[in-house]
Design an enzyme around this catalytic site. Structure first.
Site, PDB file in Angstrom:
ATOM      1  N   VAL A   1       0.835  -1.208   0.000  1.00  0.00           N
ATOM      2  CA  VAL A   1       0.000   0.000   0.000  1.00  0.00           C
ATOM      3  C   VAL A   1       0.874   1.263   0.000  1.00  0.00           C
ATOM      4  O   VAL A   1       0.592   2.227  -0.716  1.00  0.00           O
ATOM      5  CB  VAL A   1      -0.972   0.001   1.210  1.00  0.00           C
ATOM      6  CG1 VAL A   1      -1.878   1.226   1.173  1.00  0.00           C
ATOM      7  CG2 VAL A   1      -1.807  -1.272   1.226  1.00  0.00           C
TER       8      VAL A   1
ATOM      9  N   LYS B   1      -7.140  -1.928   9.154  1.00  0.00           N
ATOM     10  CA  LYS B   1      -8.512  -2.219   9.624  1.00  0.00           C
ATOM     11  C   LYS B   1      -8.550  -2.933  10.960  1.00  0.00           C
ATOM     12  O   LYS B   1      -9.435  -2.705  11.773  1.00  0.00           O
ATOM     13  CB  LYS B   1      -9.294  -3.011   8.576  1.00  0.00           C
ATOM     14  CG  LYS B   1      -8.554  -4.195   7.981  1.00  0.00           C
ATOM     15  CD  LYS B   1      -8.057  -3.878   6.603  1.00  0.00           C
ATOM     16  CE  LYS B   1      -6.936  -4.816   6.235  1.00  0.00           C
ATOM     17  NZ  LYS B   1      -6.660  -4.843   4.823  1.00  0.00           N
TER      18      LYS B   1
ATOM     19  N   ILE C   1     -13.279   1.218  -3.116  1.00  0.00           N
ATOM     20  CA  ILE C   1     -14.721   1.565  -3.063  1.00  0.00           C
ATOM     21  C   ILE C   1     -14.938   2.609  -1.965  1.00  0.00           C
ATOM     22  O   ILE C   1     -14.589   2.365  -0.808  1.00  0.00           O
ATOM     23  CB  ILE C   1     -15.594   0.319  -2.757  1.00  0.00           C
ATOM     24  CG1 ILE C   1     -15.386  -0.770  -3.799  1.00  0.00           C
ATOM     25  CG2 ILE C   1     -17.067   0.713  -2.670  1.00  0.00           C
ATOM     26  CD1 ILE C   1     -16.169  -2.055  -3.526  1.00  0.00           C
TER      27      ILE C   1
ATOM     28  N   GLU D   1      -2.986 -10.311   3.287  1.00  0.00           N
ATOM     29  CA  GLU D   1      -2.340  -9.722   4.457  1.00  0.00           C
ATOM     30  C   GLU D   1      -1.009 -10.432   4.697  1.00  0.00           C
ATOM     31  O   GLU D   1      -0.801 -11.560   4.214  1.00  0.00           O
ATOM     32  CB  GLU D   1      -3.230  -9.927   5.697  1.00  0.00           C
ATOM     33  CG  GLU D   1      -4.584  -9.243   5.613  1.00  0.00           C
ATOM     34  CD  GLU D   1      -4.481  -7.730   5.494  1.00  0.00           C
ATOM     35  OE1 GLU D   1      -3.880  -7.104   6.368  1.00  0.00           O
ATOM     36  OE2 GLU D   1      -4.987  -7.177   4.510  1.00  0.00           O
TER      37      GLU D   1
ATOM     38  N   ASP E   1     -10.351 -10.508   8.486  1.00  0.00           N
ATOM     39  CA  ASP E   1     -10.222  -9.217   7.796  1.00  0.00           C
ATOM     40  C   ASP E   1     -11.619  -8.674   7.438  1.00  0.00           C
ATOM     41  O   ASP E   1     -11.909  -7.495   7.663  1.00  0.00           O
ATOM     42  CB  ASP E   1      -9.365  -9.415   6.532  1.00  0.00           C
ATOM     43  CG  ASP E   1      -9.165  -8.139   5.749  1.00  0.00           C
ATOM     44  OD1 ASP E   1      -8.386  -7.284   6.209  1.00  0.00           O
ATOM     45  OD2 ASP E   1      -9.806  -7.986   4.690  1.00  0.00           O
TER      46      ASP E   1
ATOM     47  N   LYS F   1     -13.603  -5.265   8.770  1.00  0.00           N
ATOM     48  CA  LYS F   1     -14.214  -4.296   7.849  1.00  0.00           C
ATOM     49  C   LYS F   1     -15.706  -4.121   8.128  1.00  0.00           C
ATOM     50  O   LYS F   1     -16.216  -3.001   8.111  1.00  0.00           O
ATOM     51  CB  LYS F   1     -13.969  -4.735   6.401  1.00  0.00           C
ATOM     52  CG  LYS F   1     -12.496  -4.610   6.002  1.00  0.00           C
ATOM     53  CD  LYS F   1     -12.207  -5.313   4.684  1.00  0.00           C
ATOM     54  CE  LYS F   1     -10.761  -5.125   4.250  1.00  0.00           C
ATOM     55  NZ  LYS F   1     -10.387  -6.019   3.151  1.00  0.00           N
TER      56      LYS F   1
ATOM     57  N   GLY G   1      -4.973  -4.585  -3.522  1.00  0.00           N
ATOM     58  CA  GLY G   1      -3.959  -4.296  -4.534  1.00  0.00           C
ATOM     59  C   GLY G   1      -3.340  -2.941  -4.291  1.00  0.00           C
ATOM     60  O   GLY G   1      -3.945  -2.044  -3.689  1.00  0.00           O
TER      61      GLY G   1
HETATM   62  N1  HSE Z   1      -5.941  -8.434   2.409  1.00  0.00           N
HETATM   63  C1  HSE Z   1      -6.965  -7.498   2.065  1.00  0.00           C
HETATM   64  C2  HSE Z   1      -7.894  -8.148   1.077  1.00  0.00           C
HETATM   65  C3  HSE Z   1      -6.342  -6.269   1.498  1.00  0.00           C
HETATM   66  O1  HSE Z   1      -7.533  -9.183   0.507  1.00  0.00           O
HETATM   67  O2  HSE Z   1      -9.001  -7.656   0.872  1.00  0.00           O
HETATM   68  C4  HSE Z   1      -7.304  -5.129   1.329  1.00  0.00           C
HETATM   69  O3  HSE Z   1      -7.863  -4.742   2.541  1.00  0.00           O
END
Ligand code: HSE
Length: 419
Positions: free
Chosen positions: A17, A97, A128, A182, A193, A197, A295
């Site tokens: 990132v 996150k 998004i 990750e 993850d 979110k 990405g």
């Molecule tokens: N590891 C996360 C995913 C990266 O695959 O969505 C983006 O938050």
């Protein structure tokens, strides 16, 4: 709108990132990267050595820096950096996150106390603009449900298993090589993850602060080719779907579960690392947002959008947050008696019938594994899921209208084809 001209940014982290942000900032010559703080002195980098510092304090205490971007993967270190910046009343954007969802109450309080700003659009669904949409557009309108595909890596894996017949390990290795996963991919494939979110979404969409144990969560680690073929025989695809919805008693239910989605769902068409978010609003009706969820450049783009917004003075207002603890909307899946229909494959045939099923169809019975379609209270599933997971089980949500008989027939068709 204030100009970004001559502003200086300090970046923490130069992984996928961080590099993505650096690339997209090349299109914004008015914003100057002061320095990038990284940990590993030996690692070969794409930028000259003088671009980097190894001491976070060199950035944090530099008064000439206008804002920070925190883009490291370690949640503890990330929290220290964000905390220190906010305690100094500074502006910081983050993509972490796990760190933000686990410390949201404190991070909101720090902004109120010291006047700093924290934005984190890049933490949820990559490119998004879901948090901005929830804040700016749906700040007042009541929402019924927000759900969707929130993890790019697991969606990439599921797509590759389904469309190209890759093995799970091959697909995961590709997701890692492409920079979607990750640092610890268990976070992706275990549904953690997506849980982080959906918790952040719940804060902005419903004003709720969610604890991880309140979320019904299962991942895709134990999916088999047989599960994929069974979904195909039913005309469905398997997707890892996260949802936050108000139930009939107006209580919030959160879950992250592999789910069979059919062609009548927008989620059926969300492929590879793309994410898709469905909103159900009281007056606007249904909406669907789709875009790249992981990405380097898509996430870098989201960080850039936050940087620009923060420099223009934008802050989250948490319009649905209830600051009084007693008023706080509490997710209460354990008290609810909503029913879920699930498909389960487990390596411990003797355990499954012991669960408090309301309806049960068992098939594919063998000494090593059994499959079933059952209806169960969500509170019972939440309670029994940890034991079930110890048996190496794959659990997937089914639409209520799919019958056990249909699944048994589809399973028969799969077996015939394989024979
Ligand atoms: N590891 C996360 C995913 C990266 O695959 O969505 C983006 O938050």
């Amino acid at each position: 709108m204030k100009s970004n001209s001559g502003k200086r940014i300090g970046i923490f982290g130069f992984g996928c990132v961080g590099q993505g942000l650096h690339d997209v900032l090349q299109d914004n010559p008015h914003l100057h990267v002061a320095k990038i703080c990284v940990r590993d002195k030996e690692k070969l980098r794409t930028l000259p050595k003088h671009s980097f510092t190894y001491d976070p304090q060199e950035l944090l205490q530099d008064e000439s820096i206008d804002l920070f971007a925190e883009l490291i993967s370690d949640p503890k270190e990330a929290l220290q950096i964000v905390r220190q910046a906010l305690e100094a009343g500074k502006t910081i954007v983050s993509a972490n996150k796990k760190m933000i969802s686990e410390n949201l109450t404190e991070l909101v309080a720090l902004q109120q106390e010291f006047g700093g700003t924290l934005l984190y659009e890049a933490a949820v669904c990559g490119s998004i603009p879901i948090l901005r949409t929830l804040e700016a557009y749906y700040g007042n309108e009541p929402l019924q449900e927000v759900s969707g595909i929130l993890n790019g890596s697991s969606n990439y894996i599921l797509t590759k298993l389904d469309a190209e017949g890759l093995s799970y390990d091959e697909a995961l290795a590709q997701a890692q090589a492409l920079g979607f996963a990750e640092a610890d991919p268990t976070l992706d494939v275990g549904g953690y993850d997506a849980l982080h979110k959906i918790s952040l979404i719940a804060a902005h969409a419903f004003g709720a602060v969610v604890k991880p144990e309140q979320v019904l969560r299962s991942g895709i680690q134990h999916i088999s080719k047989g599960d994929i073929h069974l979904a195909q025989a039913l005309g469905a695809r398997i997707r890892l779907v996260a949802s936050a919805r108000l139930n009939k008693n107006n209580n919030l239910e959160l879950q992250v579960l592999p789910t069979l989605v059919f062609p009548d769902s927008e989620l059926y068409y969300v492929e590879a690392e793309f994410n898709g978010v469905q909103l159900q609003a009281r007056y606007a009706g249904d909406q669907f947002l789709k875009g790249r969820g992981a990405g380097s450049h898509p996430t870098g783009s989201a960080v850039w959008a936050d940087v620009s917004a923060a420099l223009a003075g934008y802050k989250y207002s948490y319009p649905k947050f209830r600051y009084n603890d007693e008023e706080q909307l509490k997710p209460v899946p354990l008290e609810e008696d909503d029913e879920l229909k699930v498909y389960v494959r487990s390596t411990m045939p003797e355990l499954l019938p012991q669960l408090p099923w309301k309806e049960l169809t068992t098939f594919g019975y063998s000494a090593k594994s059994t499959q079933l379609v059952g209806t169960i209270n969500r509170k019972d599933l939440l309670q029994h899921l940890p034991a079930l997971k110890q048996t190496i089980a794959f659990v997937a949500l089914l639409p209520a209208q799919v019958s056990g008989e249909q699944v048994v027939q589809a399973s028969g068709a799969v077996l015939e084809e394989a024979a």
